[in-house]
Structure formats: C-alpha cells, structure tokens
Design a protein around this motif. Sequence first.
Motif, PDB file in Angstrom:
ATOM      1  N   LEU B  41      45.901 -55.718  28.256  1.00 48.95           N
ATOM      2  CA  LEU B  41      45.514 -55.134  27.127  1.00 48.95           C
ATOM      3  C   LEU B  41      43.990 -55.168  27.091  1.00 48.95           C
ATOM      4  O   LEU B  41      43.899 -56.830  26.256  1.00 48.95           O
ATOM      5  CB  LEU B  41      46.484 -54.948  26.561  1.00 48.95           C
ATOM      6  N   GLU B  43      40.630 -54.798  25.397  1.00 49.24           N
ATOM      7  CA  GLU B  43      39.526 -54.494  23.689  1.00 49.24           C
ATOM      8  C   GLU B  43      38.311 -53.905  23.845  1.00 49.24           C
ATOM      9  O   GLU B  43      37.304 -55.745  25.131  1.00 49.24           O
ATOM     10  CB  GLU B  43      39.411 -55.184  22.460  1.00 49.24           C
ATOM     11  N   ARG B  44      37.426 -52.915  24.099  1.00 47.93           N
ATOM     12  CA  ARG B  44      35.791 -53.452  24.042  1.00 47.93           C
ATOM     13  C   ARG B  44      34.699 -52.717  22.984  1.00 47.93           C
ATOM     14  O   ARG B  44      35.699 -51.229  21.981  1.00 47.93           O
ATOM     15  CB  ARG B  44      36.019 -52.836  25.561  1.00 47.93           C
ATOM     16  N   THR B  45      33.754 -52.487  23.104  1.00 43.98           N
ATOM     17  CA  THR B  45      33.099 -52.451  21.963  1.00 43.98           C
ATOM     18  C   THR B  45      31.827 -52.064  22.814  1.00 43.98           C
ATOM     19  O   THR B  45      32.391 -52.417  24.206  1.00 43.98           O
ATOM     20  CB  THR B  45      32.416 -53.465  20.168  1.00 43.98           C
ATOM     21  N   PHE B  48      30.822 -56.196  23.616  1.00 43.78           N
ATOM     22  CA  PHE B  48      31.938 -57.061  23.776  1.00 43.78           C
ATOM     23  C   PHE B  48      33.880 -56.561  24.766  1.00 43.78           C
ATOM     24  O   PHE B  48      33.343 -55.390  24.152  1.00 43.78           O
ATOM     25  CB  PHE B  48      31.952 -57.641  22.104  1.00 43.78           C
ATOM     26  N   GLU B  49      34.131 -57.583  25.155  1.00 45.83           N
ATOM     27  CA  GLU B  49      34.793 -57.179  25.912  1.00 45.83           C
ATOM     28  C   GLU B  49      36.437 -58.736  25.842  1.00 45.83           C
ATOM     29  O   GLU B  49      35.827 -59.923  25.654  1.00 45.83           O
ATOM     30  CB  GLU B  49      34.902 -56.874  27.078  1.00 45.83           C
ATOM     31  N   HIS B  50      36.925 -57.459  25.800  1.00 46.35           N
ATOM     32  CA  HIS B  50      37.876 -58.670  25.725  1.00 46.35           C
ATOM     33  C   HIS B  50      39.646 -58.788  26.080  1.00 46.35           C
ATOM     34  O   HIS B  50      39.587 -57.354  25.980  1.00 46.35           O
ATOM     35  CB  HIS B  50      38.459 -59.498  23.922  1.00 46.35           C
ATOM     36  N   ALA B  52      43.054 -59.147  26.126  1.00 44.94           N
ATOM     37  CA  ALA B  52      44.388 -59.597  24.817  1.00 44.94           C
ATOM     38  C   ALA B  52      45.245 -59.919  25.330  1.00 44.94           C
ATOM     39  O   ALA B  52      45.558 -61.003  24.890  1.00 44.94           O
ATOM     40  CB  ALA B  52      44.366 -57.971  23.754  1.00 44.94           C
ATOM     41  N   ALA B  90      35.093 -48.376  19.431  1.00 38.87           N
ATOM     42  CA  ALA B  90      35.792 -49.124  20.111  1.00 38.87           C
ATOM     43  C   ALA B  90      36.834 -48.398  21.202  1.00 38.87           C
ATOM     44  O   ALA B  90      37.241 -47.673  20.802  1.00 38.87           O
ATOM     45  CB  ALA B  90      36.023 -50.929  18.765  1.00 38.87           C
ATOM     46  N   GLU B  91      37.303 -49.836  21.266  1.00 37.27           N
ATOM     47  CA  GLU B  91      38.573 -48.580  21.816  1.00 37.27           C
ATOM     48  C   GLU B  91      39.571 -49.900  22.093  1.00 37.27           C
ATOM     49  O   GLU B  91      39.022 -51.422  22.528  1.00 37.27           O
ATOM     50  CB  GLU B  91      38.014 -48.443  22.818  1.00 37.27           C
ATOM     51  N   VAL B  92      41.176 -49.611  22.720  1.00 40.46           N
ATOM     52  CA  VAL B  92      42.244 -50.520  23.277  1.00 40.46           C
ATOM     53  C   VAL B  92      42.764 -49.864  24.307  1.00 40.46           C
ATOM     54  O   VAL B  92      43.488 -48.613  23.809  1.00 40.46           O
ATOM     55  CB  VAL B  92      42.571 -51.409  22.406  1.00 40.46           C
TER      56      VAL B  92
END
Lengths: 210, 116
Positions: B41, B43-45, B48-50, B52, B90-92
């Motif tokens: 899963l 996250e992205r702007t 930045f990315e992560h 989750a 942003a997106e998830v």
Amino acid sequence: MGWSAESRHLPPGRAPGPQSRRRTRGRRIASWIFGALGLFFVAAALAVFGGVTGESAFVVALGLGLLALAAGARRASWAREARHLRLSVDPVEPRRGERVAVRLDVTADPGAGADVDVGLVCSEMYDYVEVVHTSSGRSRTRSTKVVDAHAEWVPAQPVAGSQQFAFVVPRDAPYSYEGDCVSWAWRVSARQRVEMGRDPVRDVPVWVLP
Amino acid sequence: MSPRLILELDRHEVAPGDEVTGTVVVAHGGRSRRLEVFLLLRERTAEFEHDALRIGSGPLAEGALEEGRSHRFSIRLPPDAPPQVATPNAEVYWEVDARSDQLGPDAHARQRIAVS
C-alpha cells in the motif's frame, strides 16, 4: 484552513498517523524555543534594568512577543472557536456516498446581517520540499501543505435556534486517512463570517470510510 | 549481469480479502539472494513516497535465478484494504512488487492493482 486544534482533527477512537504526529512535534519544538527565548529576554531585561524602564521596554516587548509566538505555535491554527455555534452529526463515520445529517444549534443571536455557514470539508495534508533562501545559502526542509480536497458550504439562518442540514459524501472523494506523507481529514464545520479578523468556527471531526 | 524479472498478474482488479495471484518469470537469470513478491500500500506526493503496508509472499526462490524459470505466488489482500485514491497533489494505491534481493541494486518488476 479552519482547524480548531491539533490532532483533535480526528474523532474519538482514531489515532493520528506519522504525518500528524510529526506536525505536532514540530509545533511543540517551535513553542519551546520561542518560549525559552521570550522568558530569557524578559528576565534579562528585568534583572539588568531592575524593571520596565525606557531602556528595557524594547527588550521586554520583544520577550513578550516571543512568548505570544510560543502560545500560537501550540495551536494547530489561528482559528477562533465559535462558542455560540453547536453541531450534532450523524453518523460520525459515514461511508463515501452516504448521507450525513447535521443539526446546528445557534445558542446566541449572531446579530443582524451575520453570515453563518455550515459545511462538509475534507482537508488534504501532503508533504513537499520547502526551499528556504537565507543569507548563508539555501536549505531544504520537509514541510506539509494543507488544502481543501472537498468543501461544500451552505448558508444557515443567522438566528438563535436549531436548523437541520444534510450532506452527501461524494463517492469519488478521498476517504479519511492518516499517512506518512499524505493524510485526508474530514469535518463538519460551522462558521460565522466576520468582515475583519478570523472567522470563528466550530468543527466536528468525522471519519469517512471507503 | 543482474537478473531481469517479468511480473504477470492473473487479475488487475481485486476486492478486499481476495487472493492476489500471478507468476514471476525470470527473463534474464543471475545471482540473487532471494526472490520474493510483496503487496504494497503506497503513498505518493510529488516529492515523497512511503510504503504504508507491506505483505510478503515468503521466498519464492533462493540463490541464483535460472533464466526462463517461472515462480507462482499468492498473497491475500487484507479484508479492510482501502481502495486507491488520487488527487492532484497525492495518491494512495496498491502495487505488486516482485523483487530479487541481490548484491548491488535489487531487481524489481512492479504492477499496480485496483482494489474495489
């Protein structure tokens, strides 16, 4: 953006995510630094000059200004709370596409010609790199920007008493999410528009399920 | 030479609680510590990315990867898996990532899936 407090942007039972905790930590650090500097300036001026004199007035004023900044840094925003506006929301955990019933209780007459609105708002908090230019060069810091991903406002009657409203959470809107570099937070909000100064607001956080 | 992977999913649209299944094909073999597939899963702007959430299939292969070999995998999507969301900022979203853990940069093959 109208938030009235820190991680109270979440309803009971919902914990803040990494991004919210990071933002709160940053505000606390800033508050401590401003507070310490402010106390130092005030104490130093009083100790050196023995009181508020012509020479010490500027230093004391500077110290008090820093203390005010420290107090402001503790708050999530500069929003004023609208004590005369009360909100009841059902359900507090709607799904996207679901209807949300809102009751607004105006406990004191806002005054003739007052503008009162009730809204369903989703704030998007996303991280970006902020470039700061200083005398010693450029620095890049991780910052968070807050924008409205959804905002629907309807006018309310500016009179004392109860009023009913209904909103539908859009099916394609973001759901509530507490992340590391992006978060989405929903609220039902009541505000009174004022000509000069900050609009007093009353917020009730809601958690929108997918 | 570094291994090269091809990721083939049985389905690109899944529901919460479904099994995400597919095949990792070793298009080009080489040295590897381990081959594994992850369900992420993300996250992205813009900057930045992560990850989750990260769910692994467990090792599909260990040691050198043989060219032309296929490896099946199956990972269960959590029953409360949220669907993807995208805004201008942003997106998830969910992503399947086949990864060869190796000396130097790891080899990856990635594909997004849509969660209803």
